[in-house]
Design a protein around this motif. Structure first.
Motif, PDB file in Angstrom:
ATOM      1  N   LEU A   1      51.258  30.548  35.699  1.00 32.89           N
ATOM      2  CA  LEU A   1      50.611  29.457  34.980  1.00 32.89           C
ATOM      3  C   LEU A   1      51.008  29.485  33.511  1.00 32.89           C
ATOM      4  N   THR A   2      50.954  28.315  32.870  1.00 37.68           N
ATOM      5  CA  THR A   2      51.106  28.270  31.426  1.00 37.68           C
ATOM      6  C   THR A   2      49.741  28.596  30.822  1.00 37.68           C
ATOM      7  N   ALA A   3      49.723  28.850  29.532  1.00 32.59           N
ATOM      8  CA  ALA A   3      48.447  29.137  28.860  1.00 32.59           C
ATOM      9  C   ALA A   3      47.494  27.947  28.982  1.00 32.59           C
ATOM     10  N   ALA A   4      48.032  26.738  28.872  1.00 31.26           N
ATOM     11  CA  ALA A   4      47.184  25.537  28.971  1.00 31.26           C
ATOM     12  C   ALA A   4      46.592  25.404  30.372  1.00 31.26           C
ATOM     13  N   GLU A   5      47.387  25.670  31.401  1.00 30.73           N
ATOM     14  CA  GLU A   5      46.891  25.596  32.773  1.00 30.73           C
ATOM     15  C   GLU A   5      45.845  26.677  33.027  1.00 30.73           C
ATOM     16  N   ALA A   6      46.082  27.870  32.508  1.00 33.81           N
ATOM     17  CA  ALA A   6      45.124  28.962  32.674  1.00 33.81           C
ATOM     18  C   ALA A   6      43.811  28.646  31.956  1.00 33.81           C
ATOM     19  N   THR A   7      43.916  28.013  30.793  1.00 33.02           N
ATOM     20  CA  THR A   7      42.715  27.623  30.046  1.00 33.02           C
ATOM     21  C   THR A   7      41.917  26.593  30.839  1.00 33.02           C
ATOM     22  N   GLU A   8      42.594  25.629  31.438  1.00 30.20           N
ATOM     23  CA  GLU A   8      41.909  24.627  32.261  1.00 30.20           C
ATOM     24  C   GLU A   8      41.232  25.287  33.469  1.00 30.20           C
TER      25      GLU A   8
ATOM     26  N   ILE B   1      40.813  34.948  33.744  1.00 28.67           N
ATOM     27  CA  ILE B   1      41.058  35.613  32.458  1.00 28.67           C
ATOM     28  C   ILE B   1      42.345  36.428  32.539  1.00 28.67           C
ATOM     29  N   ALA B   2      42.556  37.119  33.642  1.00 27.59           N
ATOM     30  CA  ALA B   2      43.788  37.898  33.815  1.00 27.59           C
ATOM     31  C   ALA B   2      45.018  36.983  33.804  1.00 27.59           C
ATOM     32  N   ALA B   3      44.914  35.823  34.449  1.00 23.06           N
ATOM     33  CA  ALA B   3      46.024  34.864  34.455  1.00 23.06           C
ATOM     34  C   ALA B   3      46.276  34.332  33.045  1.00 23.06           C
ATOM     35  N   LEU B   4      45.208  34.086  32.306  1.00 24.20           N
ATOM     36  CA  LEU B   4      45.351  33.622  30.924  1.00 24.20           C
ATOM     37  C   LEU B   4      46.004  34.691  30.066  1.00 24.20           C
ATOM     38  N   LYS B   5      45.584  35.926  30.229  1.00 26.16           N
ATOM     39  CA  LYS B   5      46.158  37.031  29.454  1.00 26.16           C
ATOM     40  C   LYS B   5      47.660  37.145  29.720  1.00 26.16           C
ATOM     41  N   ALA B   6      48.058  37.042  30.984  1.00 27.08           N
ATOM     42  CA  ALA B   6      49.472  37.110  31.338  1.00 27.08           C
ATOM     43  C   ALA B   6      50.247  35.934  30.739  1.00 27.08           C
ATOM     44  N   ALA B   7      49.666  34.742  30.788  1.00 33.04           N
ATOM     45  CA  ALA B   7      50.326  33.552  30.241  1.00 33.04           C
ATOM     46  C   ALA B   7      50.481  33.659  28.729  1.00 33.04           C
ATOM     47  N   LEU B   8      49.458  34.154  28.054  1.00 27.28           N
ATOM     48  CA  LEU B   8      49.533  34.316  26.601  1.00 27.28           C
ATOM     49  C   LEU B   8      50.633  35.303  26.230  1.00 27.28           C
TER      50      LEU B   8
ATOM     51  N   PHE C   1      39.865  27.534  22.758  1.00 24.78           N
ATOM     52  CA  PHE C   1      39.011  26.761  23.647  1.00 24.78           C
ATOM     53  C   PHE C   1      38.314  25.655  22.868  1.00 24.78           C
ATOM     54  N   ASP C   2      38.069  24.547  23.554  1.00 19.12           N
ATOM     55  CA  ASP C   2      37.345  23.411  22.995  1.00 19.12           C
ATOM     56  C   ASP C   2      35.859  23.644  23.249  1.00 19.12           C
TER      57      ASP C   2
END
Length: 77
Positions: free
Chosen positions: A4-11, A28-35, A45-46
């Motif tokens: 995933l991209t960071a934006a996709e992980a954030t969504e 969160i793990a997917a977001l960490k990897a994407a970042l 985050f919004d």
């Protein structure tokens, strides 16, 4: 599973928060990897999309993500 991209992980995290934190640690793990892949130091985050959009809720979210190795900041609106 594709990366995933960071934006996709954030969504995905927004969706998890709406679903009463279902699979939040996985997201969160997917977001960490994407970042890491994208060379981004903080997840943004919004606050309007959060279930607990108050200072206490935002601080709790930051602390929870920090324990899992993700630095969180909130966009200004």
């Amino acid at each position: 599973m594709s990366e995933l991209t960071a934006a996709e992980a954030t969504e995905s995290i927004y969706a998890s928060l709406r679903a009463d934190n279902a699979d939040i640690d996985t997201h969160i793990a997917a977001l960490k990897a994407a970042l890491t892949r994208e060379g981004i130091k903080q997840a943004v985050f919004d606050p309007a999309k959060l279930a607990q959009n108050n200072r206490s809720g935002r601080k709790l979210m930051q602390a929870y993500f920090r324990q899992r190795g993700v630095s969180v900041k909130f966009s200004d609106q």
